[in-house]
Design an enzyme around this catalytic site. Sequence first.
Site, PDB file in Angstrom:
ATOM      1  N   THR A 107      53.654   2.195 -76.234  1.00 16.99           N
ATOM      2  CA  THR A 107      53.731   3.012 -75.025  1.00 16.99           C
ATOM      3  C   THR A 107      53.305   2.118 -73.861  1.00 16.99           C
ATOM      4  O   THR A 107      52.236   1.505 -73.920  1.00 16.99           O
ATOM      5  CB  THR A 107      52.794   4.235 -75.165  1.00 16.99           C
ATOM      6  OG1 THR A 107      53.245   5.008 -76.285  1.00 16.99           O
ATOM      7  CG2 THR A 107      52.783   5.097 -73.917  1.00 16.99           C
ATOM      8  N   ARG A 125      42.119  12.034 -83.256  1.00 16.53           N
ATOM      9  CA  ARG A 125      43.276  12.879 -83.589  1.00 16.53           C
ATOM     10  C   ARG A 125      43.273  14.244 -82.925  1.00 16.53           C
ATOM     11  O   ARG A 125      44.343  14.757 -82.580  1.00 16.53           O
ATOM     12  CB  ARG A 125      43.426  12.985 -85.107  1.00 16.53           C
ATOM     13  CG  ARG A 125      43.973  11.679 -85.627  1.00 16.53           C
ATOM     14  CD  ARG A 125      44.216  11.608 -87.088  1.00 16.53           C
ATOM     15  NE  ARG A 125      44.929  10.365 -87.371  1.00 16.53           N
ATOM     16  CZ  ARG A 125      44.925   9.750 -88.527  1.00 16.53           C
ATOM     17  NH1 ARG A 125      44.255  10.247 -89.537  1.00 16.53           N
ATOM     18  NH2 ARG A 125      45.600   8.635 -88.680  1.00 16.53           N
ATOM     19  N   GLN A 133      61.927  44.205 -83.194  1.00 19.37           N
ATOM     20  CA  GLN A 133      60.794  43.694 -83.976  1.00 19.37           C
ATOM     21  C   GLN A 133      61.014  42.229 -84.401  1.00 19.37           C
ATOM     22  O   GLN A 133      60.081  41.440 -84.427  1.00 19.37           O
ATOM     23  CB  GLN A 133      60.639  44.572 -85.218  1.00 19.37           C
ATOM     24  CG  GLN A 133      59.227  44.662 -85.702  1.00 19.37           C
ATOM     25  CD  GLN A 133      59.108  45.580 -86.900  1.00 19.37           C
ATOM     26  OE1 GLN A 133      59.688  45.283 -87.962  1.00 19.37           O
ATOM     27  NE2 GLN A 133      58.389  46.660 -86.756  1.00 19.37           N
ATOM     28  N   GLY A 166      68.271  32.099 -77.073  1.00 13.28           N
ATOM     29  CA  GLY A 166      69.698  32.094 -77.428  1.00 13.28           C
ATOM     30  C   GLY A 166      70.410  30.892 -76.835  1.00 13.28           C
ATOM     31  O   GLY A 166      69.855  29.783 -76.810  1.00 13.28           O
ATOM     32  N   GLY A 167      71.631  31.103 -76.319  1.00 17.87           N
ATOM     33  CA  GLY A 167      72.432  29.994 -75.770  1.00 17.87           C
ATOM     34  C   GLY A 167      71.706  29.262 -74.657  1.00 17.87           C
ATOM     35  O   GLY A 167      71.748  28.030 -74.565  1.00 17.87           O
ATOM     36  N   GLU A 222      50.300   8.419 -83.854  1.00 15.77           N
ATOM     37  CA  GLU A 222      48.873   8.557 -84.211  1.00 15.77           C
ATOM     38  C   GLU A 222      48.718   9.030 -85.660  1.00 15.77           C
ATOM     39  O   GLU A 222      47.809   9.787 -85.982  1.00 15.77           O
ATOM     40  CB  GLU A 222      48.172   9.533 -83.268  1.00 15.77           C
ATOM     41  CG  GLU A 222      47.908   8.973 -81.882  1.00 15.77           C
ATOM     42  CD  GLU A 222      46.657   8.111 -81.802  1.00 15.77           C
ATOM     43  OE1 GLU A 222      46.736   7.026 -81.199  1.00 15.77           O
ATOM     44  OE2 GLU A 222      45.616   8.507 -82.357  1.00 15.77           O
TER      45      GLU A 222
HETATM   46  C1  LIG Z   1      57.253   7.404 -78.894  1.00 11.59           C
HETATM   47  C2  LIG Z   1      56.301   6.591 -79.692  1.00 11.59           C
HETATM   48  C3  LIG Z   1      55.182   6.045 -79.082  1.00 11.59           C
HETATM   49  C4  LIG Z   1      54.305   5.248 -79.830  1.00 11.59           C
HETATM   50  N1  LIG Z   1      53.256   4.638 -79.194  1.00 11.59           N
HETATM   51  C5  LIG Z   1      52.553   3.696 -79.863  1.00 11.59           C
HETATM   52  C6  LIG Z   1      51.606   2.887 -79.180  1.00 11.59           C
HETATM   53  O1  LIG Z   1      51.372   3.044 -77.983  1.00 11.59           O
HETATM   54  N2  LIG Z   1      50.986   1.897 -79.866  1.00 11.59           N
HETATM   55  C7  LIG Z   1      51.225   1.693 -81.189  1.00 11.59           C
HETATM   56  O2  LIG Z   1      50.621   0.779 -81.751  1.00 11.59           O
HETATM   57  N3  LIG Z   1      52.086   2.460 -81.879  1.00 11.59           N
HETATM   58  C8  LIG Z   1      52.770   3.449 -81.235  1.00 11.59           C
HETATM   59  N4  LIG Z   1      53.693   4.215 -81.914  1.00 11.59           N
HETATM   60  C9  LIG Z   1      53.920   3.964 -83.337  1.00 11.59           C
HETATM   61  C10 LIG Z   1      53.544   5.116 -84.233  1.00 11.59           C
HETATM   62  O3  LIG Z   1      52.162   5.229 -84.355  1.00 11.59           O
HETATM   63  C11 LIG Z   1      54.273   4.899 -85.573  1.00 11.59           C
HETATM   64  O4  LIG Z   1      55.633   5.196 -85.350  1.00 11.59           O
HETATM   65  C12 LIG Z   1      53.719   5.741 -86.682  1.00 11.59           C
HETATM   66  O5  LIG Z   1      52.462   5.291 -87.068  1.00 11.59           O
HETATM   67  C13 LIG Z   1      54.631   5.751 -87.942  1.00 11.59           C
HETATM   68  O6  LIG Z   1      54.992   4.455 -88.305  1.00 11.59           O
HETATM   69  P1  LIG Z   1      56.540   4.123 -88.594  1.00 11.59           P
HETATM   70  O7  LIG Z   1      57.313   4.641 -87.439  1.00 11.59           O
HETATM   71  O8  LIG Z   1      56.665   2.697 -88.915  1.00 11.59           O
HETATM   72  O9  LIG Z   1      56.919   5.010 -89.850  1.00 11.59           O
HETATM   73  P2  LIG Z   1      56.744   4.584 -91.391  1.00 11.59           P
HETATM   74  O10 LIG Z   1      55.332   4.203 -91.646  1.00 11.59           O
HETATM   75  O11 LIG Z   1      57.801   3.616 -91.752  1.00 11.59           O
HETATM   76  O12 LIG Z   1      57.028   5.948 -92.131  1.00 11.59           O
HETATM   77  C14 LIG Z   1      58.342   6.420 -92.452  1.00 11.59           C
HETATM   78  C15 LIG Z   1      58.185   7.751 -93.209  1.00 11.59           C
HETATM   79  O13 LIG Z   1      57.508   7.524 -94.447  1.00 11.59           O
HETATM   80  C16 LIG Z   1      56.351   8.344 -94.520  1.00 11.59           C
HETATM   81  N5  LIG Z   1      55.257   7.637 -95.218  1.00 11.59           N
HETATM   82  C17 LIG Z   1      54.835   6.352 -94.994  1.00 11.59           C
HETATM   83  N6  LIG Z   1      53.819   6.055 -95.830  1.00 11.59           N
HETATM   84  C18 LIG Z   1      53.597   7.168 -96.572  1.00 11.59           C
HETATM   85  C19 LIG Z   1      52.670   7.496 -97.601  1.00 11.59           C
HETATM   86  N7  LIG Z   1      51.773   6.621 -98.046  1.00 11.59           N
HETATM   87  N8  LIG Z   1      52.736   8.743 -98.154  1.00 11.59           N
HETATM   88  C20 LIG Z   1      53.643   9.656 -97.714  1.00 11.59           C
HETATM   89  N9  LIG Z   1      54.549   9.399 -96.739  1.00 11.59           N
HETATM   90  C21 LIG Z   1      54.526   8.173 -96.184  1.00 11.59           C
HETATM   91  C22 LIG Z   1      55.969   8.625 -93.066  1.00 11.59           C
HETATM   92  O14 LIG Z   1      55.173   9.808 -92.955  1.00 11.59           O
HETATM   93  C23 LIG Z   1      57.341   8.769 -92.432  1.00 11.59           C
HETATM   94  O15 LIG Z   1      57.827  10.069 -92.658  1.00 11.59           O
HETATM   95  C24 LIG Z   1      54.545   5.055 -81.207  1.00 11.59           C
HETATM   96  C25 LIG Z   1      55.661   5.637 -81.816  1.00 11.59           C
HETATM   97  C26 LIG Z   1      56.534   6.379 -81.077  1.00 11.59           C
HETATM   98  C27 LIG Z   1      57.763   6.954 -81.762  1.00 11.59           C
END
Ligand SMILES: Cc1cc2nc3c(=O)[nH]c(=O)nc-3n(C[C@H](O)[C@H](O)[C@H](O)COP(=O)(O)OP(=O)(O)OC[C@H]3O[C@@H](n4cnc5c(N)ncnc54)[C@H](O)[C@@H]3O)c2cc1C
Length: 408
Positions: free
Chosen positions: A164, A267, A303, A364-365, A388
């Site tokens: 970010t 968190r 409802q 809706g739409g 996070e």
């Molecule tokens: C808009 C945006 C802003 C961000 N900003 C920052 C930032 O400022 N600084 C920074 O450092 N990072 C940043 N991030 C990174 C963000 O923290 C990561 O995208 C996140 O931690 C997930 O990592 P990944 O995308 O590599 O997913 P992966 O780790 O590759 O995960 C892919 C999928 O596998 C699942 N998975 C992975 N390991 C396991 C496990 N052991 N058990 C079960 N499921 C698992 C995950 O839940 C996910 O569904 C940002 C991301 C986005 C999209």
Amino acid sequence: MAEFTMEPNDEQKEVREWLHGFAADVIRPAAAEWDEREETPWPVIQEAAKVGIYSLDFYAQQYFDPTGLGIPMAMEELFWGDAGIALSIVGTGLAAVGVLANGTEEQIGTWIPQMYGDPDDVKVAAFCSSEPDAGSDVASMRTRAVYDQAKDEWVLNGTKTWATNGGIANVHVVVAVVDADLGSKGHASFIVPPGTPGLSQGQKFKKHGIRASHTAEVVLEDVRVPGSCLLGGKEKLDERLARARERAGKGAERVKNAAMATFEASRPAVGAMAVGTARAAYEVALDYARTREQFGRPVIDNQGVAFQLADMRTSIDAARLLVWRASWMAVNGRPFTAAEGSMSKLFASETAKKVTAQAIQILGGNGYTREYPVERMHRDAAIYTIFEGTSEIQRLVIARTLSGMPIR
Ligand SMILES: Cc1cc2nc3c(=O)[nH]c(=O)nc-3n(C[C@H](O)[C@H](O)[C@H](O)COP(=O)(O)OP(=O)(O)OC[C@H]3O[C@@H](n4cnc5c(N)ncnc54)[C@H](O)[C@@H]3O)c2cc1C
């Protein structure tokens, strides 16, 4: 220690009203434009700086509020205004917290003001930890920091992603590996000062939501920073590495990756952002359901619609209570014996995704178009279950904490 309370005091209510006013009058009206432009809303950040919302002082005040309600209430209001713009306003805080948590007094005093700039010349900062092959699995980070003793400089090489404000920041905080054998215990954080040669922006991502927030790769090629840019200083790092090696030598359990370790204290703030987006969508849906007539009566008379709104509001209130509890625990140093911080983020982010989808359905739409804000809110809400720590990682942390077992 402050008693847990669900009743904000007069001062907190005043701050909340002030933030709500800014969110309603400045952020919300600008939301659609900056979402379409997919650019950092500099003029809005500047407005926030002028009134004192974009500043370390403001966040420090909320952060040290002993009731724990300061940060969640602030996040909820700003993100109620708009998630993308609000992230542009609070994103610098992520990097600032990295310096506050690990930096020396001198580092805090030198770098945090440069992260924010001043109201006439606002700046932003970036926290760069994630990498293409190290998202949830932070321990597999590859960016290296090598010490050049002769020059008292650190040399950084690697590629960060998803940062970010990455590449547009005045100050970047970069996490890098100094001892690859120690997993995440062998990582350290570095300040990369403004204009340092070798740091460049890679790809800027075109995103599904929070499009007013800039997200990009950050490429580090032989980036040299002075020894004083190692957060906490070399002596402290050497001591920490020595302790980690000793523990590793004694066969202590291998260090778990940092994303899976308990980031319990930070968190709840993300949970509060999700509550803000969910509440915003719920309010639009409630209003619409009361006024939209079909079959000669408001749609809320059915409802099937009214019960959805009842469920939406119930989940939002439940999410807020989990967030407030965890935030109070964090501020008052209570042990997170059930990973209550992760619980709050998990529940609030899943709630935001669900509630914003329900809001589209109720409109809706119209809900499906960009004429109404719930479509954008639904796109924005999807981020909360990803950054996070994803929802799966939150569940992993909670399950491990509850069971004491190395659940995979
Ligand atoms: C808009 C945006 C802003 C961000 N900003 C920052 C930032 O400022 N600084 C920074 O450092 N990072 C940043 N991030 C990174 C963000 O923290 C990561 O995208 C996140 O931690 C997930 O990592 P990944 O995308 O590599 O997913 P992966 O780790 O590759 O995960 C892919 C999928 O596998 C699942 N998975 C992975 N390991 C396991 C496990 N052991 N058990 C079960 N499921 C698992 C995950 O839940 C996910 O569904 C940002 C991301 C986005 C999209």
